[in-house]
Design a protein around this motif. Structure first.
Motif, mmCIF file in Angstrom:
data_model
loop_
_atom_site.group_PDB
_atom_site.id
_atom_site.type_symbol
_atom_site.label_atom_id
_atom_site.label_comp_id
_atom_site.label_asym_id
_atom_site.label_seq_id
_atom_site.Cartn_x
_atom_site.Cartn_y
_atom_site.Cartn_z
ATOM 1 N N GLY A 97 -0.205 -1.552 -15.935
ATOM 2 C CA GLY A 97 0.760 -0.972 -16.857
ATOM 3 C C GLY A 97 2.166 -1.395 -16.504
ATOM 4 O O GLY A 97 2.397 -2.425 -15.859
ATOM 5 N N ALA A 98 3.112 -0.573 -16.917
ATOM 6 C CA ALA A 98 4.532 -0.855 -16.691
ATOM 7 C C ALA A 98 4.982 -0.273 -15.354
ATOM 8 O O ALA A 98 4.204 0.352 -14.634
ATOM 9 N N GLY A 99 6.258 -0.458 -15.076
ATOM 10 C CA GLY A 99 6.840 0.101 -13.865
ATOM 11 C C GLY A 99 7.245 1.543 -14.059
ATOM 12 O O GLY A 99 6.850 2.198 -15.020
ATOM 13 N N LEU A 100 8.061 2.025 -13.146
ATOM 14 C CA LEU A 100 8.412 3.444 -13.111
ATOM 15 C C LEU A 100 9.681 3.807 -13.869
ATOM 16 O O LEU A 100 10.172 4.909 -13.743
ATOM 17 N N GLU A 101 10.212 2.905 -14.650
ATOM 18 C CA GLU A 101 11.461 3.181 -15.350
ATOM 19 C C GLU A 101 11.301 4.224 -16.447
ATOM 20 O O GLU A 101 10.204 4.447 -16.953
ATOM 21 N N THR A 102 12.410 4.873 -16.819
ATOM 22 C CA THR A 102 12.404 5.886 -17.873
ATOM 23 C C THR A 102 12.046 5.281 -19.220
ATOM 24 O O THR A 102 11.381 5.909 -20.031
ATOM 25 N N ARG A 103 12.503 4.071 -19.460
ATOM 26 C CA ARG A 103 12.192 3.337 -20.694
ATOM 27 C C ARG A 103 11.372 2.093 -20.309
ATOM 28 O O ARG A 103 11.903 0.982 -20.259
ATOM 29 N N PRO A 104 10.088 2.268 -20.042
ATOM 30 C CA PRO A 104 9.293 1.161 -19.510
ATOM 31 C C PRO A 104 9.161 -0.033 -20.444
ATOM 32 O O PRO A 104 8.855 -1.135 -19.997
ATOM 33 N N TRP A 105 9.419 0.133 -21.718
ATOM 34 C CA TRP A 105 9.366 -0.994 -22.655
ATOM 35 C C TRP A 105 10.500 -1.971 -22.382
ATOM 36 O O TRP A 105 10.473 -3.097 -22.852
ATOM 37 N N GLU A 106 11.513 -1.567 -21.610
ATOM 38 C CA GLU A 106 12.602 -2.476 -21.229
ATOM 39 C C GLU A 106 12.226 -3.336 -20.031
ATOM 40 O O GLU A 106 12.939 -4.285 -19.701
ATOM 41 N N ALA A 107 11.154 -3.013 -19.346
ATOM 42 C CA ALA A 107 10.605 -3.792 -18.228
ATOM 43 C C ALA A 107 11.644 -4.100 -17.153
ATOM 44 O O ALA A 107 11.829 -5.239 -16.756
#
Length: 185
Positions: A97-107
């Motif tokens: 999946g994605a990382g731990l960011e608040t807006r993971p769609w920003e990668a």
């Protein structure tokens, strides 16, 4: 990935038990569902994807637990084995999946899950772009099909509710960071 996707994986892992030993299907399903959800409880206690995610260590418990359940099948051994197996798979699969960011769609994050033996973070592969992405819902739905077909009405109800919750989450996911910030102000 969404917690419900991980729960669907846990239930999928329980399907062979439902086929081979139907009398142990419910303990297997409950163990798989709970184990699929368990690592994400670190959202509330500690560092997410580090405190309760163990992509290496769960396997050290899961493999012997599966062997014990195979040699001495009971509600407890089967539920425990499925719990540990689902938690192990969950911890490893978060890498996809994605990382731990608040807006993971920003990668923007390169932290997917913490690998304790090496004291480092594994990087996200973004096969599923972020939790709550449409492909996450599609994955959960496909993985849930065997559970909907093989288990009794109680488990089917849990799966159906999980899919509805997932669909709602997907519909609002990209608005959540702003909504939370507004709520906090």
């Amino acid at each position: 990935m969404m917690a419900t996707t991980h729960a669907a994986v846990g239930l999928l892992l329980a399907t062979p038990v439902a086929l081979v030993a139907p009398e142990l299907a419910i303990p297997a399903a409950v163990g798989g569902l709970a184990g699929g959800l368990f690592p994400d409880l670190d959202l509330f206690v500690g560092t997410h994807r580090k405190t309760l995610h163990y992509p290496a260590y769960y396997w050290l418990l899961a493999v012997p637990a599966v062997a014990v359940a195979g040699l001495a099948p009971s509600a407890l051994t089967v539920a425990g084995a499925l719990f540990l197996l689902a938690a192990a798979v969950h911890s490893v699969s978060d890498v996809f999946g994605a990382g731990l960011e608040t807006r993971p769609w920003e990668a923007t994050s390169e932290r997917a899950v913490y690998l304790h033996p090496q004291s480092r973070w594994l990087r996200p592969r973004r096969v599923i772009r972020y939790d709550g992405a449409p492909e996450d819902l599609a994955t959960a739905a496909v993985l849930a099909v065997p559970g909907l077909l093989l288990f009794d009405s109680r488990i089917r109800l849990v799966v159906a509710v999980g899919l509805v919750v997932s669909a709602v989450y997907v519909a609002v996911r990209k608005r959540l960071p702003e909504s939370v910030l507004e709520w906090l102000q």
